[in-house]
Write a protein that holds these residues in place. Sequence first.
Motif, mmCIF file in Angstrom:
data_model
loop_
_atom_site.group_PDB
_atom_site.id
_atom_site.type_symbol
_atom_site.label_atom_id
_atom_site.label_comp_id
_atom_site.label_asym_id
_atom_site.label_seq_id
_atom_site.Cartn_x
_atom_site.Cartn_y
_atom_site.Cartn_z
ATOM 1 N N VAL A 1 35.644 43.912 34.662
ATOM 2 C CA VAL A 1 35.849 44.737 35.862
ATOM 3 C C VAL A 1 35.593 43.921 37.142
ATOM 4 C CG1 VAL A 1 35.018 46.747 37.149
ATOM 5 C CG2 VAL A 1 35.419 46.936 34.692
ATOM 6 N N ILE A 2 34.458 43.221 37.200
ATOM 7 C CA ILE A 2 34.172 42.441 38.414
ATOM 8 C C ILE A 2 35.170 41.284 38.590
ATOM 9 C CG2 ILE A 2 32.466 40.897 39.506
ATOM 10 C CD1 ILE A 2 30.361 42.991 38.953
ATOM 11 N N PRO A 3 35.460 40.495 37.552
ATOM 12 C CA PRO A 3 36.492 39.462 37.704
ATOM 13 C C PRO A 3 37.838 40.014 38.193
ATOM 14 C CG PRO A 3 35.310 39.124 35.660
ATOM 15 C CD PRO A 3 34.775 40.387 36.249
ATOM 16 N N GLU A 4 38.201 41.197 37.731
ATOM 17 C CA GLU A 4 39.458 41.810 38.164
ATOM 18 C C GLU A 4 39.438 42.077 39.672
ATOM 19 O OE1 GLU A 4 41.546 41.868 35.826
ATOM 20 O OE2 GLU A 4 43.132 43.326 36.250
ATOM 21 N N VAL A 5 38.276 42.434 40.176
ATOM 22 C CA VAL A 5 38.137 42.706 41.612
ATOM 23 C C VAL A 5 38.085 41.394 42.400
ATOM 24 C CG1 VAL A 5 36.587 43.684 43.371
ATOM 25 C CG2 VAL A 5 36.991 44.924 41.234
ATOM 26 N N THR A 6 37.317 40.434 41.928
ATOM 27 C CA THR A 6 37.202 39.180 42.688
ATOM 28 C C THR A 6 38.525 38.420 42.716
ATOM 29 O OG1 THR A 6 36.377 38.010 40.752
ATOM 30 C CG2 THR A 6 34.733 38.878 42.246
ATOM 31 N N SER A 7 39.335 38.569 41.660
ATOM 32 C CA SER A 7 40.623 37.871 41.635
ATOM 33 C C SER A 7 41.687 38.631 42.425
ATOM 34 C CB SER A 7 41.095 37.707 40.192
ATOM 35 O OG SER A 7 41.424 38.984 39.665
ATOM 36 N N GLY A 8 41.355 39.825 42.889
ATOM 37 C CA GLY A 8 42.307 40.590 43.690
ATOM 38 C C GLY A 8 43.310 41.384 42.871
ATOM 39 N N LYS A 9 43.179 41.377 41.555
ATOM 40 C CA LYS A 9 44.111 42.159 40.728
ATOM 41 C C LYS A 9 43.824 43.643 40.873
ATOM 42 C CE LYS A 9 44.820 38.582 37.265
ATOM 43 N NZ LYS A 9 43.899 38.089 36.233
ATOM 44 N N ALA A 10 42.576 43.983 41.095
ATOM 45 C CA ALA A 10 42.225 45.379 41.371
ATOM 46 C C ALA A 10 41.598 45.441 42.762
ATOM 47 C CB ALA A 10 41.241 45.890 40.332
ATOM 48 N N ASP A 11 41.774 46.579 43.432
ATOM 49 C CA ASP A 11 41.196 46.740 44.768
ATOM 50 C C ASP A 11 39.717 47.076 44.701
ATOM 51 O OD1 ASP A 11 43.621 46.487 46.463
ATOM 52 O OD2 ASP A 11 44.268 48.151 45.177
ATOM 53 N N PHE A 12 39.338 47.811 43.659
ATOM 54 C CA PHE A 12 37.913 48.098 43.510
ATOM 55 C C PHE A 12 37.585 48.342 42.043
ATOM 56 C CE2 PHE A 12 39.847 52.252 44.201
ATOM 57 C CZ PHE A 12 39.164 53.117 43.355
ATOM 58 N N GLY A 13 36.306 48.214 41.736
ATOM 59 C CA GLY A 13 35.827 48.497 40.388
ATOM 60 C C GLY A 13 34.914 49.698 40.454
ATOM 61 N N MET A 14 35.142 50.664 39.567
ATOM 62 C CA MET A 14 34.278 51.842 39.528
ATOM 63 C C MET A 14 34.112 52.184 38.062
ATOM 64 S SD MET A 14 34.817 55.323 41.678
ATOM 65 C CE MET A 14 33.484 56.466 41.966
ATOM 66 N N ALA A 15 32.901 52.022 37.558
ATOM 67 C CA ALA A 15 32.712 52.112 36.112
ATOM 68 C C ALA A 15 31.270 52.465 35.780
ATOM 69 C CB ALA A 15 33.083 50.770 35.470
ATOM 70 N N GLY A 16 30.731 53.441 36.513
ATOM 71 C CA GLY A 16 29.310 53.726 36.330
ATOM 72 C C GLY A 16 28.558 52.434 36.540
ATOM 73 N N MET A 17 29.033 51.655 37.519
ATOM 74 C CA MET A 17 28.515 50.303 37.663
ATOM 75 C C MET A 17 27.254 50.261 38.517
ATOM 76 S SD MET A 17 30.278 46.822 38.905
ATOM 77 C CE MET A 17 31.434 46.785 37.551
ATOM 78 N N THR A 18 26.223 49.659 37.938
ATOM 79 C CA THR A 18 24.931 49.544 38.601
ATOM 80 C C THR A 18 24.948 48.429 39.631
ATOM 81 O OG1 THR A 18 23.912 50.256 36.543
ATOM 82 C CG2 THR A 18 22.481 49.160 38.155
ATOM 83 N N VAL A 19 24.351 48.707 40.765
ATOM 84 C CA VAL A 19 24.174 47.689 41.797
ATOM 85 C C VAL A 19 23.095 46.721 41.329
ATOM 86 C CG1 VAL A 19 23.482 47.291 44.189
ATOM 87 C CG2 VAL A 19 24.762 49.381 43.587
ATOM 88 N N THR A 20 23.417 45.444 41.236
ATOM 89 C CA THR A 20 22.383 44.445 40.923
ATOM 90 C C THR A 20 22.519 43.277 41.901
ATOM 91 O OG1 THR A 20 23.652 43.027 39.409
ATOM 92 C CG2 THR A 20 22.597 44.963 38.433
ATOM 93 N N GLU A 21 21.430 42.563 42.094
ATOM 94 C CA GLU A 21 21.443 41.405 42.995
ATOM 95 C C GLU A 21 22.434 40.359 42.503
ATOM 96 O OE1 GLU A 21 20.027 41.253 45.968
ATOM 97 O OE2 GLU A 21 19.442 43.316 45.528
ATOM 98 N N GLU A 22 22.482 40.182 41.194
ATOM 99 C CA GLU A 22 23.382 39.195 40.615
ATOM 100 C C GLU A 22 24.841 39.540 40.921
ATOM 101 O OE1 GLU A 22 22.113 36.516 39.357
ATOM 102 O OE2 GLU A 22 24.091 35.670 38.862
ATOM 103 N N ARG A 23 25.216 40.787 40.706
ATOM 104 C CA ARG A 23 26.594 41.208 40.969
ATOM 105 C C ARG A 23 26.935 41.133 42.447
ATOM 106 N NH1 ARG A 23 26.281 46.373 36.803
ATOM 107 N NH2 ARG A 23 26.550 45.138 34.894
ATOM 108 N N LYS A 24 25.923 41.330 43.288
ATOM 109 C CA LYS A 24 26.168 41.283 44.739
ATOM 110 C C LYS A 24 26.532 39.884 45.219
ATOM 111 C CE LYS A 24 23.199 43.927 47.283
ATOM 112 N NZ LYS A 24 21.883 44.592 47.446
ATOM 113 N N LYS A 25 26.331 38.880 44.364
ATOM 114 C CA LYS A 25 26.790 37.542 44.729
ATOM 115 C C LYS A 25 28.309 37.458 44.644
ATOM 116 C CE LYS A 25 22.613 35.317 43.026
ATOM 117 N NZ LYS A 25 22.075 34.721 41.782
#
Length: 267
Positions: free
Chosen positions: A99-123
Amino acid sequence: MKKKILAVTLAMAMVSSLVACSGSTTKTQESASASNEESQDSTESKGTLVMATNAEFPPYEYHDGSDDQIVGIDAEIAAAIADKLGYTLEIEDIAFDSVIPEVTSGKADFGMAGMTVTEERKKSVNFSDSYATAVQVVIVPEDSDITSIDDLSGKIIGVQSGTTGDLYATDDFGDENVERYNKGMEAVQALSQGKIDAVIIDNEPAKVFVQETEGLKILDSAYAEEQYAIAIALDNTELLSEVNAALAELKADGTIDSIVSKYITAD
Ligand code: ARG
């Protein structure tokens, strides 16, 4: 052990809500549609928003048995956001890890998947304001000798790969004690077949899975508290502020609450 984790995640949640408030004014890209099309017809003014999710996570996102529609709290909140902003929503169902790679590569506009906010992901992504709170819980067989988090030490713990449950279990009990599955339900099935000793997963899916499976229960002691939010590419600050504005309105007018109560009954 568990106290430390809880404290850390709560601190993280507080930091993230502070960050969410400090609206930095980064220059955003010009909206491509602004020059050529003035939005007279609200239905087709802004194009499509692609949401990446992993629809194996009831009640947030899952396939409706009858047709192959993806339904759930996230699907409905996303639809309400898209609607408010004048976009058409398209949902893409992929592995949670992707999900996150799909967003960072621009293939998806956003990721929404009961996704928890973490410091690591915020990088790698920005998170919207939070729209839900969750807790990691432990599922065990009804007759299990595991009665607290500390009893998990040395046991085999099943998780959905790449989730926070995976991260916590790996950090606290060691990689050799963690069994990773593509879907949370697969971990729960392995548990009911006696192949593993426990599953760590978010509380709401846990309730659904335990209800659907004979002989399992959720431990009273929760593992860690978390915030769910929408992941958006770091450079797409324009969409981030649009989404936050829409979320604020949907919270204020009761839409979010009514979507949640359609799927989660207070018991
Ligand atoms: N909240 C957990 C995390 O962010 C689990 C999310 C799993 N979501 C899903 N759609 N399978 O890691």
